[in-house]
Write a protein that holds these residues in place. Structure first.
Motif: not given
Length: 145
Positions: A35-49, A78-86
């Motif tokens: 319902k309230t997805p993280p922003a793409r940059a936030e998701l990338a940061d979570l995965i990095r952390r 980047d392509e995988l993150l794009d798919a997760m956001m879509a």
């Protein structure tokens, strides 16, 4: 202290993880990420952390993973993150953030490694599997603590 869980209430693992957080005395910030997805940059940061590859956070079961061809090893992060956001259902859950780290909590008891406070009592998963005994100690595989 703040504990955050990226949660899907339809997921048993996510519900068990949330209950374990609460069993430690914390009332976490609950983000229903569908319902309230993280922003793409936030998701990338979570995965990095978390210190894991982006691919490790992709959910396959019950998602369009196969039809989107996401098993292709040539796909970039980047392509995988794009798919997760879509397709938000591709984000595996639950992801928990505490002062001690960020973790994809599969299985749900993985959250015990990053909770700052001990368990306050016994906890049994929805399926009946004991995780924490009455003294708040983790129950190991086979029932030994």
């Amino acid at each position: 202290m703040t504990v955050t869980i990226y949660h899907n209430p339809a997921c048993g693992t996510s519900r068990n993880t949330l209950a374990l957080i609460r069993n430690s005395g914390e009332e976490p910030r609950v983000i229903e990420y569908l319902k309230t997805p993280p922003a793409r940059a936030e998701l990338a940061d979570l995965i990095r952390r978390m210190g894991v590859p982006v691919r490790d956070v992709l959910r396959q079961k019950g998602t369009p993973y196969g039809e989107l061809g996401l098993g292709n090893p040539a796909l970039t992060d980047d392509e995988l993150l794009d798919a997760m956001m879509a397709h938000l259902i591709l984000i595996n859950r639950p992801i928990v953030v505490t002062p001690l780290g960020v973790r994809l909590c599969r299985p749900s008891e993985a959250v015990l490694d990053i909770l700052p406070n001990p368990q306050r009592g016994a906890f049994t998963k929805e399926d009946g599997e004991p995780v924490v005994d009455a003294a708040g100690q983790r129950v190991l595989q086979g029932g030994a603590a």
